[in-house]
Scaffold this motif. Sequence first.
Motif, PDB file in Angstrom:
ATOM      1  N   ASN A  18      70.452  23.154  32.597  1.00  0.00           N
ATOM      2  CA  ASN A  18      71.194  22.805  32.650  1.00  0.00           C
ATOM      3  C   ASN A  18      71.173  21.021  33.798  1.00  0.00           C
ATOM      4  O   ASN A  18      70.098  19.898  33.788  1.00  0.00           O
ATOM      5  N   GLN A  21      67.464  20.359  34.829  1.00  0.00           N
ATOM      6  CA  GLN A  21      66.629  19.509  33.938  1.00  0.00           C
ATOM      7  C   GLN A  21      66.889  18.549  33.402  1.00  0.00           C
ATOM      8  O   GLN A  21      66.260  17.712  33.312  1.00  0.00           O
ATOM      9  N   TRP A  31      62.625  15.366  24.152  1.00  0.00           N
ATOM     10  CA  TRP A  31      61.860  16.439  23.163  1.00  0.00           C
ATOM     11  C   TRP A  31      61.118  16.917  24.716  1.00  0.00           C
ATOM     12  O   TRP A  31      61.512  18.690  24.208  1.00  0.00           O
ATOM     13  N   THR A  34      63.716  19.267  26.411  1.00  0.00           N
ATOM     14  CA  THR A  34      64.046  20.633  25.157  1.00  0.00           C
ATOM     15  C   THR A  34      62.890  22.118  25.441  1.00  0.00           C
ATOM     16  O   THR A  34      62.524  22.794  25.775  1.00  0.00           O
ATOM     17  N   ARG A  37      62.437  24.677  28.386  1.00  0.00           N
ATOM     18  CA  ARG A  37      63.596  25.625  28.227  1.00  0.00           C
ATOM     19  C   ARG A  37      63.204  26.600  27.499  1.00  0.00           C
ATOM     20  O   ARG A  37      63.542  28.031  27.851  1.00  0.00           O
ATOM     21  N   VAL A  79      66.635  24.326  17.640  1.00  0.00           N
ATOM     22  CA  VAL A  79      65.651  22.946  17.923  1.00  0.00           C
ATOM     23  C   VAL A  79      66.845  21.679  16.853  1.00  0.00           C
ATOM     24  O   VAL A  79      66.830  20.912  17.548  1.00  0.00           O
ATOM     25  N   THR A  82      69.635  20.648  18.181  1.00  0.00           N
ATOM     26  CA  THR A  82      69.379  19.790  19.795  1.00  0.00           C
ATOM     27  C   THR A  82      69.489  17.783  19.178  1.00  0.00           C
ATOM     28  O   THR A  82      69.280  17.591  19.853  1.00  0.00           O
TER      29      THR A  82
END
Length: 293
Positions: A18, A21, A31, A34, A37, A79, A82
């Motif tokens: 995290n 990121q 997105w 995301t 990852r 997904v 998230t």
Amino acid sequence: MLWIILTAAAAPLQVARNALQRGLVGDAGPWGATLVRFLFGLPFSIAMFAVVAVLTPDAHPTPTLRFWIGVLSGATAQVAATGALLLAMRRSGFAVATMMQQSSLPLGALLGWAALGDVLSGAAWLGIAVATAGLAVLSWPRAEDVKGAGAGALLGLASGAAFAVALNGYRQSGLALEPEHPIYAALAGVVTAQAFQTVLLGGALALTRPQALRAVAASWRASLGAGFCGAAASACWFGALALAPAGPVRAVGVIETPIAAAVGRRLFRERVTSRQWIGGLLTAAGVVLTALG
């Protein structure tokens, strides 16, 4: 117990992912970040699975319908969770969304018990309840953050429910594939889930935001670290879920919260309030109860 060790290892790896990121959103958007990852974690997951496969020559995986339903439903739910969390943060802010997303802890335990027949001891249920209370204290929003938060709260709750589905789906996939070799089953599940998530999210971005894919490709060097930490964290989570029910695994996994607080204090000079200390102690007590149960 091995599942406790794996969960304890997953938590700091997830915090590291995290943190790495954090600076990758930029032009890629949430997105695109995301996708990082999954996309950049996939090569590391494949490499780890290859090593484990060589070391486990007597494994006999059986990718039954139960495996495919478990891993694909888990990947899709992850997904969706998230996405719901991102929308909740946009509607009501970080505080309310975070508070409601913590519902994944009791919901994951209840789903595993009611739908999948997981059996937990009284101490484990008490630990889950105490850890949930600690998380509530840690993430309870301020009065000014709650105004007009109805839709965001529902989305946060939906995110927690979807994460609960993902946890239990991944557990079932590991049990179905190769119950005698949980680490082998876990890494096979990670590779399958990340490949599916990469295709699903990458395809959606290619149709709706191709510029996000270009931004992701441009940041490949910075994304490798996040991909490795994400793949290693996922391998530990999957391994723990193949060995123990989702509720206890999620409860022990909340040690991520104080680790993240320590990282925030150290790297970003974020202050920890007395309420956060109380919530952290409650959470720690819940983790200990769950682990001993």
